[in-house]
Design a protein around this motif. Structure first.
Motif, PDB file in Angstrom:
ATOM      1  N   LEU A  93      -2.533  -6.557   1.476  1.00 28.43           N
ATOM      2  CA  LEU A  93      -3.231  -5.514   0.725  1.00 28.43           C
ATOM      3  C   LEU A  93      -4.504  -5.030   1.434  1.00 28.43           C
ATOM      4  O   LEU A  93      -5.136  -4.084   0.949  1.00 28.43           O
TER       5      LEU A  93
ATOM      6  N   ARG B  61      -6.843  -2.983   3.770  1.00 24.88           N
ATOM      7  CA  ARG B  61      -6.684  -1.581   4.171  1.00 24.88           C
ATOM      8  C   ARG B  61      -6.827  -1.371   5.672  1.00 24.88           C
ATOM      9  O   ARG B  61      -6.332  -0.383   6.206  1.00 24.88           O
TER      10      ARG B  61
ATOM     11  N   ARG C 280       4.042  -0.383   5.715  1.00 25.89           N
ATOM     12  CA  ARG C 280       3.438   0.157   4.495  1.00 25.89           C
ATOM     13  C   ARG C 280       2.854   1.541   4.747  1.00 25.89           C
ATOM     14  O   ARG C 280       3.041   2.467   3.944  1.00 25.89           O
ATOM     15  N   THR C 281       2.158   1.706   5.862  1.00 27.95           N
ATOM     16  CA  THR C 281       1.568   3.006   6.189  1.00 27.95           C
ATOM     17  C   THR C 281       2.640   4.066   6.380  1.00 27.95           C
ATOM     18  O   THR C 281       2.513   5.199   5.880  1.00 27.95           O
TER      19      THR C 281
ATOM     20  N   PHE D  57      -5.511   8.160  -1.700  1.00 26.90           N
ATOM     21  CA  PHE D  57      -5.265   6.720  -1.730  1.00 26.90           C
ATOM     22  C   PHE D  57      -5.193   6.225  -3.166  1.00 26.90           C
ATOM     23  O   PHE D  57      -5.994   6.600  -4.029  1.00 26.90           O
ATOM     24  N   SER D  58      -4.217   5.348  -3.413  1.00 26.29           N
ATOM     25  CA  SER D  58      -4.039   4.747  -4.733  1.00 26.29           C
ATOM     26  C   SER D  58      -3.773   3.257  -4.556  1.00 26.29           C
ATOM     27  O   SER D  58      -2.858   2.872  -3.809  1.00 26.29           O
ATOM     28  N   TRP D  59      -4.568   2.440  -5.249  1.00 26.59           N
ATOM     29  CA  TRP D  59      -4.366   0.997  -5.142  1.00 26.59           C
ATOM     30  C   TRP D  59      -3.025   0.574  -5.732  1.00 26.59           C
ATOM     31  O   TRP D  59      -2.409  -0.394  -5.263  1.00 26.59           O
ATOM     32  N   ILE D  60      -2.574   1.271  -6.748  1.00 22.53           N
ATOM     33  CA  ILE D  60      -1.274   0.923  -7.348  1.00 22.53           C
ATOM     34  C   ILE D  60      -0.157   1.136  -6.332  1.00 22.53           C
ATOM     35  O   ILE D  60       0.693   0.261  -6.120  1.00 22.53           O
ATOM     36  N   ARG D  61      -0.152   2.299  -5.705  1.00 20.17           N
ATOM     37  CA  ARG D  61       0.851   2.574  -4.686  1.00 20.17           C
ATOM     38  C   ARG D  61       0.662   1.643  -3.481  1.00 20.17           C
ATOM     39  O   ARG D  61       1.640   1.181  -2.882  1.00 20.17           O
ATOM     40  N   HIS D  62      -0.575   1.366  -3.146  1.00 21.69           N
ATOM     41  CA  HIS D  62      -0.906   0.494  -2.033  1.00 21.69           C
ATOM     42  C   HIS D  62      -0.367  -0.917  -2.259  1.00 21.69           C
ATOM     43  O   HIS D  62      -0.004  -1.618  -1.298  1.00 21.69           O
ATOM     44  N   ALA D  63      -0.306  -1.355  -3.516  1.00 20.43           N
ATOM     45  CA  ALA D  63       0.170  -2.702  -3.839  1.00 20.43           C
ATOM     46  C   ALA D  63       1.683  -2.738  -4.048  1.00 20.43           C
ATOM     47  O   ALA D  63       2.336  -3.736  -3.705  1.00 20.43           O
TER      48      ALA D  63
END
Length: 289
Positions: A27, A29, A206-207, A219-225
């Motif tokens: 997770l 960045r 992921r990127t 950027f979204s932490w939900i999508r990032h996770a």
């Protein structure tokens, strides 16, 4: 504990490590933060290499019979009879070239071993005072170091067991020495190295998935996770249900790794470099490569 219980607990351990260790690191960045874990992973593999070299001079040849795990036999250094191992002086003579049904697995596995292309751009982005020459130096040193480590580990591993070497070197050691403390520590070090390597490999995936499915999105932490969690779920399913990692290495090496190493770089060069004619020596070489 019976084998089935150990196998189930092993699956739980894989999932637990993925949630507690791999997911939090995935997770992050910035790839630069993973430099410390990557350094620790490299130290673990250097330790593995040192032990492989040391064991070459400690393990006798012809090899002892496999360790059955019997505590009484181990205590009194009694080795049971086995028809699976041939004690013959010929087994101590290394064969410098072997061609059989297993040889075909070597090429995709070697290809997979040198796949680092997806991490090149994130690494370049993290460099201080970055330039093409500096990135080339980083790549040269990395490839050379990994080549030397792979070569020494494979060479001394083969010279230790010769015709009895298995597809997974650590399992081959455990067949003969189940109670060697140093080998147990090495297994833990390799597990740590592999575990700490996974977040580095997940970072470019992921990127890329984010840019492909959500182009231009903030950027979204939900999508990032969700993306690394989904990737880890698929990885755990493969780990649990695929019996041998050789099959995974072989499949990826023959498909994705071949594309990343041989096909796509050549195609990009032909497409992007407009100043050279298609009849130039470089482009002719790229097309044949």
């Amino acid at each position: 504990m019976c084998f089935s219980e150990w196998y189930i607990n092993g699956d739980y351990l894989v999932i637990l490590v993925s949630i507690i260790v791999i997911l939090p690191l995935s997770l992050l960045r910035n790839l630069g933060y993973l430099g410390y874990t990557s350094g620790l992973s490299l130290l673990c593999m250097v330790f593995f290499l040192i032990v492989v070299i040391i064991k070459k001079f400690q393990i006798p040849c012809p090899l002892p019979l496999p360790d059955t795990g019997n505590e009484t036999m181990h205590m009194f250094n009694i080795t049971p009879h086995s028809d699976n191992v041939t004690i013959d002086d010929d087994t101590c003579k290394p064969k410098y070239f072997v061609f059989n049904s297993q040889t075909v697995y070597a090429i995709p596995i070697l290809t997979f071993a040198f796949v680092c292309h997806p991490t090149i751009l994130p690494m370049y982005d993290e460099l201080k005072d970055r330039s093409r020459r500096k990135m080339q130096n980083v790549a040269n040193v990395s490839f050379l170091a990994m080549f030397i480590m792979y070569l020494l580990a494979a060479l001394f591993g083969y010279l230790t067991f010769n015709i009895h070497v298995g597809p997974e070197l650590l399992h081959t050691y455990s067949n003969y020495y189940k109670y060697d403390i140093l080998l147990l520590v090495v297994r833990l070090a390799v597990l740590a190295a592999v575990t700490l390597t996974v977040p580095v490999m997940l970072f470019p995936i992921r990127t890329s998935v984010g840019h492909l499915l959500f182009p231009g999105k903030d950027f979204s932490w939900i999508r990032h996770a969700i993306i690394p969690l989904t990737l880890l779920t698929g990885t755990n399913i493969l780990v649990i249900f695929v019996p041998s990692i050789r099959d995974i290495f072989g499949f990826i090496g023959a498909s994705a790794a071949a594309m990343l190493i041989f096909i796509l770089p050549s195609a990009f060069y032909i497409k992007l470099v407009k100043k050279e004619s298609m009849k130039s020596i470089k482009k002719i070489g790229v097309r044949h490569y």
